[in-house]
Design a protein around this motif. Sequence first.
Motif, PDB file in Angstrom:
ATOM      1  N   ILE A   1     -32.853 -28.280  72.699  1.00 33.20           N
ATOM      2  CA  ILE A   1     -32.359 -28.169  74.071  1.00 33.20           C
ATOM      3  C   ILE A   1     -31.682 -29.479  74.463  1.00 33.20           C
ATOM      4  N   GLY A   2     -30.555 -29.359  75.144  1.00 27.39           N
ATOM      5  CA  GLY A   2     -29.877 -30.553  75.648  1.00 27.39           C
ATOM      6  C   GLY A   2     -28.438 -30.257  76.014  1.00 27.39           C
ATOM      7  N   LYS A   3     -27.727 -31.305  76.373  1.00 26.77           N
ATOM      8  CA  LYS A   3     -26.318 -31.189  76.760  1.00 26.77           C
ATOM      9  C   LYS A   3     -25.496 -30.797  75.538  1.00 26.77           C
ATOM     10  N   ASP A   4     -24.647 -29.804  75.707  1.00 26.65           N
ATOM     11  CA  ASP A   4     -23.841 -29.305  74.597  1.00 26.65           C
ATOM     12  C   ASP A   4     -22.894 -30.374  74.072  1.00 26.65           C
ATOM     13  N   LYS A   5     -22.757 -30.402  72.749  1.00 31.68           N
ATOM     14  CA  LYS A   5     -21.812 -31.313  72.094  1.00 31.68           C
ATOM     15  C   LYS A   5     -21.509 -30.771  70.707  1.00 31.68           C
ATOM     16  N   ILE A   6     -20.532 -31.294  70.070  1.00 36.15           N
ATOM     17  CA  ILE A   6     -20.133 -30.871  68.729  1.00 36.15           C
ATOM     18  C   ILE A   6     -21.162 -31.335  67.707  1.00 36.15           C
ATOM     19  N   GLY A   7     -21.501 -30.458  66.759  1.00 37.08           N
ATOM     20  CA  GLY A   7     -22.305 -30.841  65.608  1.00 37.08           C
ATOM     21  C   GLY A   7     -23.804 -30.626  65.693  1.00 37.08           C
ATOM     22  N   ILE A   8     -24.295 -30.008  66.752  1.00 35.26           N
ATOM     23  CA  ILE A   8     -25.744 -29.836  66.909  1.00 35.26           C
ATOM     24  C   ILE A   8     -26.310 -28.972  65.786  1.00 35.26           C
ATOM     25  N   ILE A   9     -25.740 -27.790  65.594  1.00 37.45           N
ATOM     26  CA  ILE A   9     -26.253 -26.881  64.567  1.00 37.45           C
ATOM     27  C   ILE A   9     -26.118 -27.526  63.190  1.00 37.45           C
ATOM     28  N   TYR A  10     -25.017 -28.199  62.960  1.00 37.28           N
ATOM     29  CA  TYR A  10     -24.816 -28.883  61.678  1.00 37.28           C
ATOM     30  C   TYR A  10     -25.913 -29.906  61.414  1.00 37.28           C
ATOM     31  N   ARG A  11     -26.208 -30.755  62.396  1.00 38.65           N
ATOM     32  CA  ARG A  11     -27.196 -31.821  62.195  1.00 38.65           C
ATOM     33  C   ARG A  11     -28.579 -31.257  61.887  1.00 38.65           C
ATOM     34  N   VAL A  12     -28.973 -30.188  62.572  1.00 39.55           N
ATOM     35  CA  VAL A  12     -30.290 -29.593  62.342  1.00 39.55           C
ATOM     36  C   VAL A  12     -30.307 -28.870  60.992  1.00 39.55           C
TER      37      VAL A  12
ATOM     38  N   PHE B   1     -27.140 -26.601  76.111  1.00 47.04           N
ATOM     39  CA  PHE B   1     -27.262 -25.908  74.833  1.00 47.04           C
ATOM     40  C   PHE B   1     -28.731 -25.611  74.571  1.00 47.04           C
ATOM     41  N   THR B   2     -29.031 -24.379  74.165  1.00 44.44           N
ATOM     42  CA  THR B   2     -30.393 -24.029  73.760  1.00 44.44           C
ATOM     43  C   THR B   2     -30.308 -23.255  72.443  1.00 44.44           C
ATOM     44  N   MET B   3     -31.216 -23.572  71.541  1.00 42.82           N
ATOM     45  CA  MET B   3     -31.251 -22.888  70.253  1.00 42.82           C
ATOM     46  C   MET B   3     -32.700 -22.716  69.828  1.00 42.82           C
ATOM     47  N   VAL B   4     -32.980 -21.552  69.248  1.00 40.51           N
ATOM     48  CA  VAL B   4     -34.283 -21.272  68.665  1.00 40.51           C
ATOM     49  C   VAL B   4     -34.035 -20.796  67.235  1.00 40.51           C
ATOM     50  N   MET B   5     -34.735 -21.415  66.290  1.00 39.23           N
ATOM     51  CA  MET B   5     -34.605 -21.039  64.883  1.00 39.23           C
ATOM     52  C   MET B   5     -35.971 -20.650  64.345  1.00 39.23           C
ATOM     53  N   LEU B   6     -36.016 -19.585  63.565  1.00 37.02           N
ATOM     54  CA  LEU B   6     -37.213 -19.221  62.817  1.00 37.02           C
ATOM     55  C   LEU B   6     -36.936 -19.619  61.378  1.00 37.02           C
TER      56      LEU B   6
ATOM     57  N   ILE C   1     -28.801 -37.677  68.885  1.00 35.32           N
ATOM     58  CA  ILE C   1     -27.761 -36.865  69.516  1.00 35.32           C
ATOM     59  C   ILE C   1     -28.081 -36.506  70.967  1.00 35.32           C
ATOM     60  N   GLY C   2     -29.161 -37.067  71.503  1.00 38.71           N
ATOM     61  CA  GLY C   2     -29.502 -36.849  72.907  1.00 38.71           C
ATOM     62  C   GLY C   2     -30.036 -35.459  73.205  1.00 38.71           C
ATOM     63  N   MET C   3     -30.786 -34.882  72.250  1.00 40.53           N
ATOM     64  CA  MET C   3     -31.347 -33.547  72.409  1.00 40.53           C
ATOM     65  C   MET C   3     -32.868 -33.614  72.260  1.00 40.53           C
ATOM     66  N   THR C   4     -33.549 -32.592  72.733  1.00 38.73           N
ATOM     67  CA  THR C   4     -34.974 -32.437  72.472  1.00 38.73           C
ATOM     68  C   THR C   4     -35.121 -31.418  71.356  1.00 38.73           C
ATOM     69  N   ILE C   5     -35.687 -31.850  70.218  1.00 38.38           N
ATOM     70  CA  ILE C   5     -35.894 -30.952  69.084  1.00 38.38           C
ATOM     71  C   ILE C   5     -37.377 -30.930  68.766  1.00 38.38           C
ATOM     72  N   ARG C   6     -37.933 -29.719  68.757  1.00 42.21           N
ATOM     73  CA  ARG C   6     -39.361 -29.555  68.461  1.00 42.21           C
ATOM     74  C   ARG C   6     -39.537 -28.516  67.375  1.00 42.21           C
ATOM     75  N   ILE C   7     -40.591 -28.675  66.583  1.00 49.82           N
ATOM     76  CA  ILE C   7     -40.951 -27.684  65.580  1.00 49.82           C
ATOM     77  C   ILE C   7     -42.433 -27.374  65.735  1.00 49.82           C
ATOM     78  N   GLN C   8     -42.768 -26.085  65.648  1.00 50.77           N
ATOM     79  CA  GLN C   8     -44.157 -25.635  65.750  1.00 50.77           C
ATOM     80  C   GLN C   8     -44.406 -24.561  64.707  1.00 50.77           C
ATOM     81  N   ASN C   9     -45.613 -24.533  64.194  1.00 53.40           N
ATOM     82  CA  ASN C   9     -46.046 -23.446  63.337  1.00 53.40           C
ATOM     83  C   ASN C   9     -45.832 -22.149  64.107  1.00 53.40           C
ATOM     84  N   GLU C  10     -45.344 -21.113  63.441  1.00 55.05           N
ATOM     85  CA  GLU C  10     -45.041 -19.855  64.112  1.00 55.05           C
ATOM     86  C   GLU C  10     -46.260 -19.277  64.834  1.00 55.05           C
ATOM     87  N   ASP C  11     -47.431 -19.349  64.232  1.00 56.80           N
ATOM     88  CA  ASP C  11     -48.640 -18.803  64.859  1.00 56.80           C
ATOM     89  C   ASP C  11     -48.977 -19.539  66.155  1.00 56.80           C
TER      90      ASP C  11
END
Length: 89
Positions: free
Chosen positions: A8-19, A42-47, A71-81
């Motif tokens: 989550i964060g302000k949209d910019k070029i390259g977010i999906i690429y970096r992750v 920008f908001t993204m959720v990946m499984l 890149i000035g975003m909040t990126i978090r990862i959690q176990n699916e359960d």
Amino acid sequence: MRAVITVIGKDKIGIIYRVSKILSEYKINIEDISQTILQDVFTMVMLVDLSESTCKFTDLKGKLENVGKEIGMTIRIQNEDIFNAMHTI
């Protein structure tokens, strides 16, 4: 094991690429992805599938958080359960 990554964060070029670059480097498969932009937020959720990962979960978490800071975003990862338990009413 599967996990949920949120970005989550302000949209910019390259977010999906970096992750996705980090995920690719550690053999982590993206099984599903959803992203949207609300005005300039920008908001993204990946499984992701971690079953073949070459990186410990805690190390991956740190790498994703560091990229988020770069890149000035909040990126978090959690176990699916855990993610599902937290979002069940």
